[in-house]
Design a protein around this motif. Sequence first.
Motif, PDB file in Angstrom:
ATOM      1  N   TYR A  24       0.858  -8.191   4.107  1.00  0.00           N
ATOM      2  CA  TYR A  24       1.276  -6.924   3.502  1.00  0.00           C
ATOM      3  C   TYR A  24       2.614  -6.477   4.075  1.00  0.00           C
ATOM      4  O   TYR A  24       2.759  -6.292   5.279  1.00  0.00           O
ATOM      5  CB  TYR A  24       0.190  -5.880   3.740  1.00  0.00           C
ATOM      6  CG  TYR A  24       0.132  -4.808   2.684  1.00  0.00           C
ATOM      7  CD1 TYR A  24      -0.354  -5.087   1.412  1.00  0.00           C
ATOM      8  CD2 TYR A  24       0.556  -3.512   2.965  1.00  0.00           C
ATOM      9  CE1 TYR A  24      -0.421  -4.105   0.441  1.00  0.00           C
ATOM     10  CE2 TYR A  24       0.499  -2.517   2.002  1.00  0.00           C
ATOM     11  CZ  TYR A  24       0.014  -2.822   0.737  1.00  0.00           C
ATOM     12  OH  TYR A  24      -0.054  -1.842  -0.228  1.00  0.00           O
ATOM     13  N   PRO A  56       2.382  -9.679  -3.466  1.00  0.00           N
ATOM     14  CA  PRO A  56       3.342  -9.040  -4.370  1.00  0.00           C
ATOM     15  C   PRO A  56       3.044  -7.571  -4.615  1.00  0.00           C
ATOM     16  O   PRO A  56       3.953  -6.781  -4.886  1.00  0.00           O
ATOM     17  CB  PRO A  56       3.231  -9.865  -5.658  1.00  0.00           C
ATOM     18  CG  PRO A  56       1.885 -10.519  -5.593  1.00  0.00           C
ATOM     19  CD  PRO A  56       1.633 -10.759  -4.140  1.00  0.00           C
ATOM     20  N   GLY A  57       1.777  -7.192  -4.498  1.00  0.00           N
ATOM     21  CA  GLY A  57       1.420  -5.790  -4.667  1.00  0.00           C
ATOM     22  C   GLY A  57       2.067  -4.908  -3.615  1.00  0.00           C
ATOM     23  O   GLY A  57       2.421  -3.750  -3.886  1.00  0.00           O
ATOM     24  N   SER A  58       2.252  -5.439  -2.426  1.00  0.00           N
ATOM     25  CA  SER A  58       2.866  -4.659  -1.350  1.00  0.00           C
ATOM     26  C   SER A  58       4.365  -4.486  -1.582  1.00  0.00           C
ATOM     27  O   SER A  58       4.946  -3.480  -1.166  1.00  0.00           O
ATOM     28  CB  SER A  58       2.597  -5.312   0.008  1.00  0.00           C
ATOM     29  OG  SER A  58       3.282  -6.544   0.166  1.00  0.00           O
ATOM     30  N   VAL A  59       4.976  -5.458  -2.241  1.00  0.00           N
ATOM     31  CA  VAL A  59       6.398  -5.336  -2.564  1.00  0.00           C
ATOM     32  C   VAL A  59       6.602  -4.191  -3.543  1.00  0.00           C
ATOM     33  O   VAL A  59       7.494  -3.352  -3.376  1.00  0.00           O
ATOM     34  CB  VAL A  59       6.937  -6.656  -3.159  1.00  0.00           C
ATOM     35  CG1 VAL A  59       8.403  -6.497  -3.559  1.00  0.00           C
ATOM     36  CG2 VAL A  59       6.775  -7.801  -2.159  1.00  0.00           C
ATOM     37  N   ASN A  60       5.750  -4.131  -4.558  1.00  0.00           N
ATOM     38  CA  ASN A  60       5.856  -3.066  -5.552  1.00  0.00           C
ATOM     39  C   ASN A  60       5.516  -1.705  -4.952  1.00  0.00           C
ATOM     40  O   ASN A  60       6.201  -0.709  -5.218  1.00  0.00           O
ATOM     41  CB  ASN A  60       4.919  -3.360  -6.730  1.00  0.00           C
ATOM     42  CG  ASN A  60       5.053  -2.357  -7.857  1.00  0.00           C
ATOM     43  OD1 ASN A  60       6.128  -2.194  -8.409  1.00  0.00           O
ATOM     44  ND2 ASN A  60       3.959  -1.681  -8.188  1.00  0.00           N
ATOM     45  N   ALA A  61       4.473  -1.662  -4.135  1.00  0.00           N
ATOM     46  CA  ALA A  61       4.029  -0.389  -3.560  1.00  0.00           C
ATOM     47  C   ALA A  61       5.066   0.209  -2.615  1.00  0.00           C
ATOM     48  O   ALA A  61       5.120   1.433  -2.449  1.00  0.00           O
ATOM     49  CB  ALA A  61       2.703  -0.578  -2.829  1.00  0.00           C
ATOM     50  N   LYS A  63       8.521  -0.382  -2.750  1.00  0.00           N
ATOM     51  CA  LYS A  63       9.860  -0.655  -3.287  1.00  0.00           C
ATOM     52  C   LYS A  63      10.858   0.463  -2.970  1.00  0.00           C
ATOM     53  O   LYS A  63      12.069   0.265  -3.096  1.00  0.00           O
ATOM     54  CB  LYS A  63       9.787  -0.891  -4.796  1.00  0.00           C
ATOM     55  CG  LYS A  63       9.274   0.284  -5.609  1.00  0.00           C
ATOM     56  CD  LYS A  63       9.071  -0.111  -7.069  1.00  0.00           C
ATOM     57  CE  LYS A  63       8.481   1.039  -7.882  1.00  0.00           C
ATOM     58  NZ  LYS A  63       8.193   0.599  -9.278  1.00  0.00           N
ATOM     59  N   SER A  64      10.343   1.616  -2.539  1.00  0.00           N
ATOM     60  CA  SER A  64      11.230   2.718  -2.159  1.00  0.00           C
ATOM     61  C   SER A  64      11.325   2.884  -0.648  1.00  0.00           C
ATOM     62  O   SER A  64      11.967   3.828  -0.160  1.00  0.00           O
ATOM     63  CB  SER A  64      10.744   4.035  -2.795  1.00  0.00           C
ATOM     64  OG  SER A  64      10.767   3.949  -4.202  1.00  0.00           O
ATOM     65  N   CYS A  68      11.323  -1.861   4.225  1.00  0.00           N
ATOM     66  CA  CYS A  68      10.751  -2.984   3.481  1.00  0.00           C
ATOM     67  C   CYS A  68      11.777  -3.647   2.580  1.00  0.00           C
ATOM     68  O   CYS A  68      11.843  -4.881   2.485  1.00  0.00           O
ATOM     69  CB  CYS A  68       9.555  -2.507   2.652  1.00  0.00           C
ATOM     70  SG  CYS A  68       8.120  -2.054   3.657  1.00  0.00           S
TER      71      CYS A  68
END
Length: 229
Positions: A24, A56-61, A63-64, A68
């Motif tokens: 994550y 990949p879900g952690s990248v989207n979550a 992204k701001s 990260c």
Amino acid sequence: MAKKILVVLTSYGKMSNGHPTGWYLPEFAHPYDEFKSAGYDVTVASPHGGVAPLDPGSVNAFKSDESCVKFLEHKSIWENTVKLDALVGKAADEYDALFYPGGHGPMFDLATDATSHRLIAEFVEKGKVVSAVCHGPAAFVNVKIPSTGESMLKGKTVTGFSNAEEDSVSMSQYMPFMLEDKMREASGGKYVKADEPWGPKVVVDGKLITGQNPASAKGVGEEIVKALA
């Protein structure tokens, strides 16, 4: 001499339901910032070596999240990992601390990986800092210390991803075990958690440092740096 940190990532990238998983993002990125700010050398390993799958879900979550986003520019950090079995028998002498980021992946490989267990036991017996965050402590729940034959968590106050948090992301049914339950059992009832799900919680018990969830990752990094100061 700069302090040396060995980070171990999961090699597990897809669950039985086909859902992608891995490690994550903020649980490595945030502590990594602390390590680099302290001038530490960081080596990254995984059971299979090579690419350690990033969830990949952690990248989207995240992204701001500035930390990260910046970390994603350095893919070589997790795409060229050292194979774990190359480190057993020597890493505990060479490195000052061992750190396991979370993500659901560790529940499926590091929880039962004999090579990882041996590596962790060597660090514990050498009196080195051993640490993990979120699902990372799954790597600890089945580790026995050879000199005592007992769980490395026995009598230790610890934390990790809670049952309530697992339920809230609807992942409990896919897990091989519930991490809170296993940690509570292995520690002899000394598992603790934040007052509310998703709140930061970092626990230091001697040289063992654990964090509950993604919000705890930066704090775990800070405590590792303090322990090595």
